[in-house]
Structure formats: C-alpha cells, structure tokens
Design a protein around this motif. Structure first.
Motif, PDB file in Angstrom:
ATOM      1  N   ALA A  51       0.847  -1.287  -0.024  1.00  0.00           N
ATOM      2  CA  ALA A  51       0.041  -0.098  -0.059  1.00  0.00           C
ATOM      3  C   ALA A  51       0.873   1.413  -0.015  1.00  0.00           C
ATOM      4  CB  ALA A  51      -0.882   0.121   1.035  1.00  0.00           C
ATOM      5  N   PRO A  52       1.747   1.361   0.733  1.00  0.00           N
ATOM      6  CA  PRO A  52       2.589   2.597   0.827  1.00  0.00           C
ATOM      7  C   PRO A  52       3.263   2.984  -0.358  1.00  0.00           C
ATOM      8  CG  PRO A  52       3.150   1.364   2.812  1.00  0.00           C
ATOM      9  CD  PRO A  52       2.216   0.551   1.824  1.00  0.00           C
ATOM     10  N   ILE A  53       3.827   1.958  -1.261  1.00  0.00           N
ATOM     11  CA  ILE A  53       4.592   2.289  -2.392  1.00  0.00           C
ATOM     12  C   ILE A  53       3.420   2.446  -3.640  1.00  0.00           C
ATOM     13  CG2 ILE A  53       6.471   1.131  -1.358  1.00  0.00           C
ATOM     14  CD1 ILE A  53       5.851  -1.196  -3.161  1.00  0.00           C
ATOM     15  N   LEU A  54       2.150   2.110  -3.463  1.00  0.00           N
ATOM     16  CA  LEU A  54       1.329   1.988  -4.499  1.00  0.00           C
ATOM     17  C   LEU A  54       0.994   3.292  -5.131  1.00  0.00           C
ATOM     18  CD1 LEU A  54      -0.797   0.184  -6.063  1.00  0.00           C
ATOM     19  CD2 LEU A  54      -2.521   0.831  -4.430  1.00  0.00           C
ATOM     20  N   PHE A  55       1.110   4.451  -4.267  1.00  0.00           N
ATOM     21  CA  PHE A  55       1.050   5.670  -4.376  1.00  0.00           C
ATOM     22  C   PHE A  55       2.253   6.607  -4.793  1.00  0.00           C
ATOM     23  CE2 PHE A  55      -2.366   4.300  -1.680  1.00  0.00           C
ATOM     24  CZ  PHE A  55      -3.557   4.510  -2.394  1.00  0.00           C
ATOM     25  N   THR A  56       3.262   6.246  -4.620  1.00  0.00           N
ATOM     26  CA  THR A  56       4.591   6.780  -4.415  1.00  0.00           C
ATOM     27  C   THR A  56       5.542   6.207  -5.421  1.00  0.00           C
ATOM     28  OG1 THR A  56       5.406   5.361  -2.833  1.00  0.00           O
ATOM     29  CG2 THR A  56       4.466   7.634  -1.844  1.00  0.00           C
ATOM     30  N   GLY A  57       5.214   5.393  -6.225  1.00  0.00           N
ATOM     31  CA  GLY A  57       6.304   5.140  -7.274  1.00  0.00           C
ATOM     32  C   GLY A  57       6.544   3.876  -7.983  1.00  0.00           C
ATOM     33  N   VAL A  58       5.810   2.697  -7.279  1.00  0.00           N
ATOM     34  CA  VAL A  58       5.762   1.446  -7.865  1.00  0.00           C
ATOM     35  C   VAL A  58       5.136   1.333  -9.193  1.00  0.00           C
ATOM     36  CG1 VAL A  58       3.826   0.460  -6.806  1.00  0.00           C
ATOM     37  CG2 VAL A  58       5.797  -0.895  -7.364  1.00  0.00           C
ATOM     38  N   ALA A  59       5.662   0.790 -10.318  1.00  0.00           N
ATOM     39  CA  ALA A  59       5.000   0.586 -11.410  1.00  0.00           C
ATOM     40  C   ALA A  59       4.876  -0.745 -11.713  1.00  0.00           C
ATOM     41  CB  ALA A  59       6.000   1.183 -12.586  1.00  0.00           C
ATOM     42  N   PHE A  60       3.714  -1.038 -12.682  1.00  0.00           N
ATOM     43  CA  PHE A  60       3.294  -2.475 -13.306  1.00  0.00           C
ATOM     44  C   PHE A  60       4.617  -3.112 -13.920  1.00  0.00           C
ATOM     45  CE2 PHE A  60       1.704  -5.130 -16.632  1.00  0.00           C
ATOM     46  CZ  PHE A  60       1.316  -6.238 -15.919  1.00  0.00           C
ATOM     47  N   TYR A  61       5.241  -2.361 -14.748  1.00  0.00           N
ATOM     48  CA  TYR A  61       6.534  -3.046 -15.463  1.00  0.00           C
ATOM     49  C   TYR A  61       7.478  -1.877 -15.995  1.00  0.00           C
ATOM     50  CZ  TYR A  61       9.220  -5.081 -19.229  1.00  0.00           C
ATOM     51  OH  TYR A  61      10.262  -5.425 -20.115  1.00  0.00           O
ATOM     52  N   ILE A  62       8.941  -2.069 -15.506  1.00  0.00           N
ATOM     53  CA  ILE A  62      10.018  -1.103 -15.878  1.00  0.00           C
ATOM     54  C   ILE A  62      11.126  -2.207 -16.428  1.00  0.00           C
ATOM     55  CG2 ILE A  62      11.904   0.376 -14.918  1.00  0.00           C
ATOM     56  CD1 ILE A  62       8.934   1.672 -15.060  1.00  0.00           C
ATOM     57  N   ASN A  63      11.221  -1.874 -17.582  1.00  0.00           N
ATOM     58  CA  ASN A  63      12.507  -2.606 -18.340  1.00  0.00           C
ATOM     59  C   ASN A  63      13.626  -2.058 -17.841  1.00  0.00           C
ATOM     60  OD1 ASN A  63      13.567  -4.598 -19.896  1.00  0.00           O
ATOM     61  ND2 ASN A  63      13.196  -3.576 -22.003  1.00  0.00           N
ATOM     62  N   ASN A  64      14.028  -1.903 -16.795  1.00  0.00           N
ATOM     63  CA  ASN A  64      15.481  -1.396 -16.366  1.00  0.00           C
ATOM     64  C   ASN A  64      15.614  -2.032 -14.812  1.00  0.00           C
ATOM     65  OD1 ASN A  64      17.665   0.040 -15.781  1.00  0.00           O
ATOM     66  ND2 ASN A  64      16.689   1.957 -15.335  1.00  0.00           N
ATOM     67  N   PRO A  65      16.323  -3.132 -14.685  1.00  0.00           N
ATOM     68  CA  PRO A  65      16.577  -3.559 -13.344  1.00  0.00           C
ATOM     69  C   PRO A  65      17.507  -2.912 -12.629  1.00  0.00           C
ATOM     70  CG  PRO A  65      18.067  -4.602 -15.046  1.00  0.00           C
ATOM     71  CD  PRO A  65      17.057  -3.857 -15.809  1.00  0.00           C
ATOM     72  N   SER A  66      18.404  -1.880 -13.032  1.00  0.00           N
ATOM     73  CA  SER A  66      19.323  -0.913 -12.259  1.00  0.00           C
ATOM     74  C   SER A  66      18.790  -0.210 -11.110  1.00  0.00           C
ATOM     75  CB  SER A  66      20.302  -0.187 -13.128  1.00  0.00           C
ATOM     76  OG  SER A  66      19.663   0.635 -14.009  1.00  0.00           O
ATOM     77  N   GLY A  67      17.735   0.672 -11.597  1.00  0.00           N
ATOM     78  CA  GLY A  67      17.088   1.663 -11.047  1.00  0.00           C
ATOM     79  C   GLY A  67      17.357   2.724 -10.551  1.00  0.00           C
ATOM     80  N   TYR A  68      16.906   3.919 -10.502  1.00  0.00           N
ATOM     81  CA  TYR A  68      17.425   5.378 -10.312  1.00  0.00           C
ATOM     82  C   TYR A  68      16.415   5.798  -9.204  1.00  0.00           C
ATOM     83  CZ  TYR A  68      20.142   4.618 -14.506  1.00  0.00           C
ATOM     84  OH  TYR A  68      21.008   4.172 -15.443  1.00  0.00           O
TER      85      TYR A  68
END
Length: 281
Positions: A206-223
């Motif tokens: 729930a906390p990350i649902l509104f703040t930044g998580v995405a269904f699909y990101i084709n980038n495992p490194s992350g920024y």
C-alpha cells in the motif's frame, strides 16, 4: 484442585494455539512451495519479464525491493535509534515525554495505506519528487520509524540502571557511558528490531502503490528519481490484475515464494545477530 487445574489449562491452551498457528503456517508454505517451486530457476531471478509478463523473470522486482529496503534503512535507522536514545536516556519523565511516547505508539498502529497517502501528499506532490524510488523509500522510512523507536527503546530499558551508574562512577560522562556501555549492551535487541522492521517494510504494498511502484519497468538497475518494480506489487498484479491470470499464476506463486525467501533471510539475519551478540556477552 483449582490451583492444579489452572496451570494445566494454561499449558493446554498454549499448546493448542501454537499447534493451530504452526498447522496453518505449514499449509500456507506447502501451498506456495508445491505451486511455485516449478517456476524457480536462475533464469527466473536473473532475467527481465517478457511477452507481457507471461514469461521471463523478476529481476527488476528483486532489484527494486532491495534498493527500496536499503533506502528505508538509511532513512529510518539513524533517526529512530537517535530518538529512542534521547527518550530513554536524556528526556525527563514528564507529561510531554509521555505524550510523545503515546503518539509514537499510535503512529505504529496507523494503517499502511494512510502512510501511502501521506507520502503522496508530502513527497510526490508537496516536495515535487514525483513518483519515484526515493519517494517510496522515504514513505516506508516514515512507516518504519515508530517501530524502530519502540524496539530500540525497549532494548535500552533492558539494560540495568546499575550498568549506567558503574560507568559514571569510574569517571565517564553520560554520553560516554551511553556510547561505550549502554548501546553496545543493547545492540542485540536494537539490531533485531531493526531487521524485523525492515523485513516487514520489504513486504508492504500500500505505501509504495501511490509513491512510485510501476507495473513494468524494463530497467533492473533503478534510479532514485524514477519509478521502479517491487516484489509485493508485482505479486499483486500477477494475482489479481493481469489480463491472463491463469497463464501467469505459476509465476505469481514463484514470485510469492521469492518474496517469502527474502523475508525469511532477513528474519534469519535478525536471529543470527541476536545469537552472535548474546554469545559474545
């Protein structure tokens, strides 16, 4: 007669409730392992999702979860430990201190989705960070802060007052006695509470649902300033929102098993830390 029956009833109730909890735990674990073990492989944990997430792996979700947990620890641990040390060692026992402690305990009982909405208002919109890994990590840091304060303060309370008095008697200042005597003695409980809190945060959705998580990101490194994938949200999407639920069900069970393994390793780390420090004392 009543004195003899009371311990038996208490012991029997304890055995029954413990047995029920263990039974349901075994059932849940068996269900996850039997349905998710077939999906586990090196390719599953080291590759990107493909074909609309109906195949491939969960590497971006694992990476996002690890980075999110690290940010949460960096945010919550220093502030939580410092606050607990001040409340237990320096703050006077008055109505203000008791009000602060009551507020912290109330914050620990706030539903996690409320923290998500607060993170959305403060970090995403108020500070204009946008939906990103940093916003989600800061939100989870706020969620974890009350738990770390409570567990750290409880660990500090277990240290006898005579230990502090002995340090002061040999000429140490209050700060030196806290730094060199009290905190090292309370370290097993402090670290255990910290790791268990982080393991809980790693499984929050729930906390990350509104703040930044995405269904699909084709980038495992992350920024830090970009959206990310996470294991709990990935599991939620595969289980309830995917257009081909039946096709991805084995992947959902595999994701659940990986998340369970991550949480189990964090909890195992907490027990190992407690054992190691207890053995050295």
């Amino acid at each position: 007669m009543r004195k003899k029956l009371t311990p038996l009833l208490e012991w029997g109730t304890l055995l029954i409730t413990t047995g029920l909890v263990c039974f349901f735990l075994v059932v849940i674990l068996w269900d996850l392992v039997s349905k998710g073990a077939s999906s586990l492989s090196w390719n599953f944990v080291s590759s990107l999702p493909t074909q609309g997430m109906t195949s491939g792996g969960i590497l971006p979700a694992i990476t996002g979860t690890v980075l999110l947990t690290m940010i949460t620890a960096l945010v919550a641990a220093p502030f939580g430990v410092s606050c607990a040390i001040y409340l237990n060692e320096y703050a006077a026992d008055n109505w203000l201190t008791r009000l602060i402690r009551a507020s912290i305990r109330n914050l620990a009982g706030v539903p996690s989705i409320i923290y998500g909405l607060f993170g959305l208002a403060l970090f995403v919109q108020g500070l204009q960070m946008g939906t990103s890994l940093l916003s989600a990590g800061l939100t989870l840091g706020l969620l974890s802060l009350p738990y770390i304060i409570i567990t750290t303060e409880e660990a500090l309370r277990r240290i006898p007052a005579s230990t502090r008095e002995a340090a002061l008697a040999v000429g140490a200042t209050q700060f030196e006695s806290i730094r060199d005597v009290v905190v090292p003695s309370a370290m097993p409980g402090m670290l255990t509470g910290l790791v268990l809190t982080l393991s809980r945060a790693a499984g929050e959705t729930a906390p990350i649902l509104f703040t930044g998580v995405a269904f699909y990101i084709n980038n495992p490194s992350g920024y830090l300033n970009q959206e990310f994938m996470a294991l709990p949200y990935h599991l939620y999407m595969l289980s309830t929102q995917h257009q081909a639920i039946e096709a991805v069900r084995p992947l959902a069970y595999g994701t659940a098993l990986v998340l369970l393994i991550v949480v189990f390793l964090l909890n195992l780390t907490a027990f190992y830390i407690r054992y190691k420090y207890s053995k050295n004392e």
